[in-house]
Write a protein that holds these residues in place. Sequence first.
Motif, PDB file in Angstrom:
ATOM      1  N   TYR A  88      25.984  93.361  41.755  1.00  0.00           N
ATOM      2  CA  TYR A  88      26.990  94.278  41.195  1.00  0.00           C
ATOM      3  C   TYR A  88      26.269  95.511  40.680  1.00  0.00           C
ATOM      4  CZ  TYR A  88      25.400  92.306  36.746  1.00  0.00           C
ATOM      5  OH  TYR A  88      24.624  91.910  35.686  1.00  0.00           O
ATOM      6  N   PRO A  89      27.041  96.598  40.450  1.00  0.00           N
ATOM      7  CA  PRO A  89      26.392  97.868  40.072  1.00  0.00           C
ATOM      8  C   PRO A  89      25.548  97.755  38.802  1.00  0.00           C
ATOM      9  CG  PRO A  89      28.685  98.243  40.662  1.00  0.00           C
ATOM     10  CD  PRO A  89      28.487  96.760  40.630  1.00  0.00           C
ATOM     11  N   VAL A  90      24.376  98.322  38.849  1.00  0.00           N
ATOM     12  CA  VAL A  90      23.397  98.221  37.766  1.00  0.00           C
ATOM     13  C   VAL A  90      23.926  98.815  36.452  1.00  0.00           C
ATOM     14  CG1 VAL A  90      22.175 100.384  38.294  1.00  0.00           C
ATOM     15  CG2 VAL A  90      20.919  98.461  37.260  1.00  0.00           C
ATOM     16  N   GLU A 114      33.378  95.744  40.733  1.00  0.00           N
ATOM     17  CA  GLU A 114      33.385  94.763  41.809  1.00  0.00           C
ATOM     18  C   GLU A 114      31.973  94.272  42.048  1.00  0.00           C
ATOM     19  OE1 GLU A 114      35.229  96.616  45.194  1.00  0.00           O
ATOM     20  OE2 GLU A 114      37.213  95.935  44.560  1.00  0.00           O
ATOM     21  N   GLY A 115      31.879  93.092  42.622  1.00  0.00           N
ATOM     22  CA  GLY A 115      30.583  92.559  42.992  1.00  0.00           C
ATOM     23  C   GLY A 115      30.683  91.921  44.361  1.00  0.00           C
ATOM     24  N   THR A 116      29.540  91.543  44.907  1.00  0.00           N
ATOM     25  CA  THR A 116      29.513  90.894  46.221  1.00  0.00           C
ATOM     26  C   THR A 116      28.830  89.540  46.090  1.00  0.00           C
ATOM     27  OG1 THR A 116      29.321  93.066  47.238  1.00  0.00           O
ATOM     28  CG2 THR A 116      28.792  91.161  48.626  1.00  0.00           C
ATOM     29  N   LYS A 163      17.854  98.959  44.260  1.00  0.00           N
ATOM     30  CA  LYS A 163      17.761 100.127  43.391  1.00  0.00           C
ATOM     31  C   LYS A 163      19.031 100.299  42.539  1.00  0.00           C
ATOM     32  CE  LYS A 163      17.276 105.133  43.934  1.00  0.00           C
ATOM     33  NZ  LYS A 163      18.726 105.365  44.030  1.00  0.00           N
ATOM     34  N   ASP A 164      20.204 100.043  43.186  1.00  0.00           N
ATOM     35  CA  ASP A 164      21.469 100.305  42.493  1.00  0.00           C
ATOM     36  C   ASP A 164      22.208  99.059  42.040  1.00  0.00           C
ATOM     37  OD1 ASP A 164      21.094 103.010  43.142  1.00  0.00           O
ATOM     38  OD2 ASP A 164      21.940 102.655  45.145  1.00  0.00           O
TER      39      ASP A 164
END
Lengths: 363, 106, 175
Positions: free
Chosen positions: C158-160, C136-138, C103-104
């Motif tokens: 990473y954040p949308v 940041e990302g994973t 979702k995010d």
Amino acid sequence: MMERDIVVIGSGPAGLCAAIEAAEAGAKVLLVDENAKPGGQLFKQIHKFFGSREHSAGVRGIDIGTLLLQKAEELDIEVWLNTEACGIFDQDKVWVVRDKSTSLTIHAKRIILATGANENVVNFPGWTLPGVMGAGAAQTMINIHRVLPGRKILMIGSGNVGVIVSYQLLQAGAQVKAVVEAAPQLGGYGVHTAKVRRAGVPFYTGHTVLEAHGTDHVESAVIVKLDAAWKPIAGTEFSVDVDTICIAAGLTPAVELAFGAGCRSVNSPVLGGLVPWHDESMRTSIPSIYIAGDVSGVEEASTAMEEGRMAGLSAAHSLGYLEASRYRSRFEAINHNLLALRSGMFGQKRRDAKEAIMAARKG
Amino acid sequence: MQRILDHPILGPLPEEEKVTIYVDGEPVEARKGEMIAAALMATGKPYFRKTVKRHEPRSIFCGIGRCTDCVMTVNGTPNVRTCVTAVEEGMVIETQMGFGDWGGKR
Amino acid sequence: MDNHNETEGRLKTTGAASLAELHATKEYILPDERMHHPVAVIECIEAIPCNPCETACPVHAITVGSEITNLPVIDIETCTGCGLCVAACPGLAIYLKQKNYTKDLSFIAFPFEYLPLPEAGQTINMVNRYGQVVCEGTVIKVVTIKRFNRTAIIHASYPVEQYEHVVNMQRLAID
């Protein structure tokens, strides 16, 4: 006197392909190179090449080099390394010195010159300081010798050489502080500039290096903005802390052997300056001498390889090694590959320049 | 400056036999077969020679044997292009001053 | 007027294409939330002679055509998101994206040719086209198969909010 069908001078991408193509046609080929290893500048091209499958697109230059050497070995091509070609006389005699000690002359029914090009310099106060070097020199240091020439790099010039070497310096672990380009627009392919930019390297168009500072080695560089007439604008200077300045200001064809032999010259500013006149088959104004690669006009390794094939094919054909139909079909295939590489927004002007050379009077 | 021990495309630096060269009298470890200029650059040597008149420092410029900016005195012979001359065990390399000493082998 | 710290600019002055430049081409197609798996996004907007993306695609979703200077056109309905074109592109100009990985979080799989490589689970700094860290990302996984020919493909989330801006990651060894 020793005799060979074809003597190819220079074992870079053009010379290797010329030797292979001629040997495949059945000619007895001797390939000479002044260096201890064959391949010219191909083995420092560690990036994937552009083009289509016929051009080995997507394959790294270094791997293309390995494949070409294997092919040359399979064909049992005679290769003399550590052999300097010192001159050509009577249009068909090549004077070489082997191992810096043995001087000899070879009667070559055909000669293919694949001598490449030399890097241009940009002069500015401090340009002779250690640490200022050709971009190609830095590329040789990192990709062939595996030694970083410095940690903090300034790149002058944003053509494909400048941006590709910048990227490879980053890959080798150096910092690239900036790429400076005197022209108002960047010169290299956008895909190359984009990967350097997203690595955090700033580009300065309309800027140049004013001077380099340092006592025994480069310690900093002063960059300045240029006006529309390419004159430095006072007050816009700023200093960057660098230990290496790389110059990527284009290349000049290495034409000494060709012109010494008497090949007629044509001026081609787009392709690096004076080049030997040549036709589509890569034959010069001297019928026994062919050229290929950067010496015939500076382009890329992919075009150099195709030109090499063309020169090798045509030289072998002129000695009667190929029947007309086989020659024609191979000629068309190579020409097709060359035209593909000389198309598009970057390639068209090289194609126009090549056609202008060929259209010039043979003299 | 430093050797590139690992590389994303070229992989780890291959093992290589070592040779000892003598640079201005000091022993320096080099990789067998590498060019003198590479061995010296790996040690961080700032310059390779000084010019005749103004005694300015010089080092490699073209790296492929064209420009002669990197010449040094090698085993007593001046003006040897270090970027295209391979190291050999026991090689004596000297920072060259001006044209170098043409007095013959020492 | 220095162009080195612009966040928007032109490809031929800043080195990176701006979103405006990309949006002006019909070849740049960013998949939206209706796409339920990652697909290739191609940022190749200059007519250079090159077509390995077309030949690498096993489902013929990318078309360059007989003129190899044509810009590649992707059919995102056909693209399976296999990633072969990402490693095949000599310009490193292709990545895979999916807007709603969760979702995010958005998903990206990008080419990476630096050392050290990140590891699965690692937090990385995601960069935009100008090399600026935007979030940041994973790392989900790092793919280094032989077929990719020494170009690693990093899968990350990473954040949308930064969906369109993120194109790669910051190198891990920067000194």
